[in-house]
Design a protein around this motif. Sequence first.
Motif, PDB file in Angstrom:
ATOM      1  N   PRO A   1      -3.595   0.767  -3.119  1.00  0.00           N
ATOM      2  CA  PRO A   1      -2.593  -0.425  -3.329  1.00  0.00           C
ATOM      3  C   PRO A   1      -1.738   0.097  -4.258  1.00  0.00           C
ATOM      4  O   PRO A   1      -1.654   0.666  -5.184  1.00  0.00           O
TER       5      PRO A   1
ATOM      6  N   TRP B   1      -2.517   3.435   9.345  1.00  0.00           N
ATOM      7  CA  TRP B   1      -3.000   2.001   8.432  1.00  0.00           C
ATOM      8  C   TRP B   1      -2.615   0.780   9.143  1.00  0.00           C
ATOM      9  O   TRP B   1      -3.428  -0.094   9.192  1.00  0.00           O
TER      10      TRP B   1
ATOM     11  N   THR C   1       4.977   3.752   3.131  1.00  0.00           N
ATOM     12  CA  THR C   1       4.262   2.673   2.341  1.00  0.00           C
ATOM     13  C   THR C   1       4.647   1.369   3.290  1.00  0.00           C
ATOM     14  O   THR C   1       5.438   1.261   4.234  1.00  0.00           O
TER      15      THR C   1
ATOM     16  N   ILE D   1       0.755  -1.273  -0.211  1.00  0.00           N
ATOM     17  CA  ILE D   1       0.058   0.020  -0.006  1.00  0.00           C
ATOM     18  C   ILE D   1       0.813   1.293   0.138  1.00  0.00           C
ATOM     19  O   ILE D   1       2.119   1.220   0.407  1.00  0.00           O
TER      20      ILE D   1
END
Length: 523
Positions: free
Chosen positions: A123, A278, A245, A110
């Motif tokens: 994604p 996240w 990320t 991601i």
Amino acid sequence: MSAGIAAPERSDQRAGRRDFAHLLRAEWTKFRTVRGWVIGMVAAALVIVLLGLLSASGNHASCSGPGETACPAIPVGPDGEAVADAFTFMHRPLAGDGGITVRVTSLTGIITYPPPDHDEIVPGVVPWAKAGIIIKESTRQGSAYAAVMVTGAHGVRMQHNFTQDTAGHPGGVSARSPRWLRLIRSGDTLTGYESADGTRWTEIGTAQLTGLPSTVQVGLFVTSPGDLTVKQADLGGSIEQVRFTQASAVFDHVDLRGDAPPGAWSRDVVGAGGMTDWERFHRPNGVQESGGTFTVSGSGDIAPRMDGQTIERTLTGALTGIILVIVVAVMFVTAEYRRGLIRTTLLAEPRRGRVLAAKALVIGAVTFCAALPAVVLTVMLGAPILRSNGNYILPVTPLTEARVLVGVAALLAVAAVLALALGVVFRRGVAAVVTTAAVIVVPHVLATTSVLPDSAAQWLLRLTPAAGFAIQQSVPEYAHVLGHYAPQAGYYPLAPWAGLAVLCGYTAVALGLALLRLRRADA
């Protein structure tokens, strides 16, 4: 007969050397007896020191967080370079020789809030996301290692000790097109292999990790560096942004050979930082196991660290110092034309090439001898000031530091010779000073102050004498580290000595034109 001829020839050579030595002393005497030239050269040295220290004093850094907390120590690799060493590690101890084989069937990830809208998590896998197998001295950040991996966009690689990278086969990885990886230890030698089917193996490369302990850590790892985008600014230059990320890889057919204790794998997040949104609401970095299949998720990087101050950051005064040097060098020759003294010089030494060579050697040597102590003093005093202000200075080897110090002094010396040559060509001080500054100083300012797009700035520093400033770059560009390698960030398009060679080439041409002017024109 031949001996009788050779003796006068040697005598003439010795006489020629004595004459040139006398000429050098005469030119040196001219320089040191003109107070303005001496003061100008001293002023250039002082400017380098004072502006450098002033810049260091005004450069502050701090770490964000609650309260006044010190910045964490940055890990240092086996060769002394600053490194990033953060990844998810599923590992066991391995005593003596042995190895590990694994199959990778997936690499996904991601990227948080990428452009253009910055409003969602999408994604994606960044080009240098890494997933594979690693043998590492320990879980300590910065310790020696060798790894074989699949990457987001650079195929299979073997990397070791942060700076070394060897390419394997290109291409990605999927359930239909898995990648088999193998890493074998034999003493201090680690050898990496890859395979498409687990049967036919291809060697990627080897790594010599001298001093590796008997017991090391071996296992699976995943890491994913930040997503870097560079946006063109409205007024030229660029703006860079880095976003969090995460990568996730699926491993199976894990086969560990050698003296490793049985039982569960240890699971660590090396160099773990704070948890992102996240991770808090989805999948945190770590390992999930199901029936011999492991899903490993990780963030960070295993690579040289590029964020930090460099030793050349203290040498910002060199640009102003070079302007003063140019003025002195031009006056050193044009003053003779203005006062008519050049005729006397050429009557005393009719071989005009020798006159030009003597003047060039004197001004080059004087500049170098004035600049080198100034450069050394600036770095010696400026680096501690930067550190006391909370800045981290990227470490370099003693040889690299010596190259920067001597190279910057040589840069000023060659610039002085170029200015002298243009002084002979133009025979007017203002024209020579303006021209020299226009070809050395102006391109460097345009290229490093975000005025031009990165591509234009890089071409400017390839094709003009300003390429010589590359000699001061202490930290190299690494092909396996995604970074904004632009002049405004301190990275030059040419290697240090290649850049200085461009400046020397222009200087040689200018000296040729000056000699032609001396021989053809009346003094």
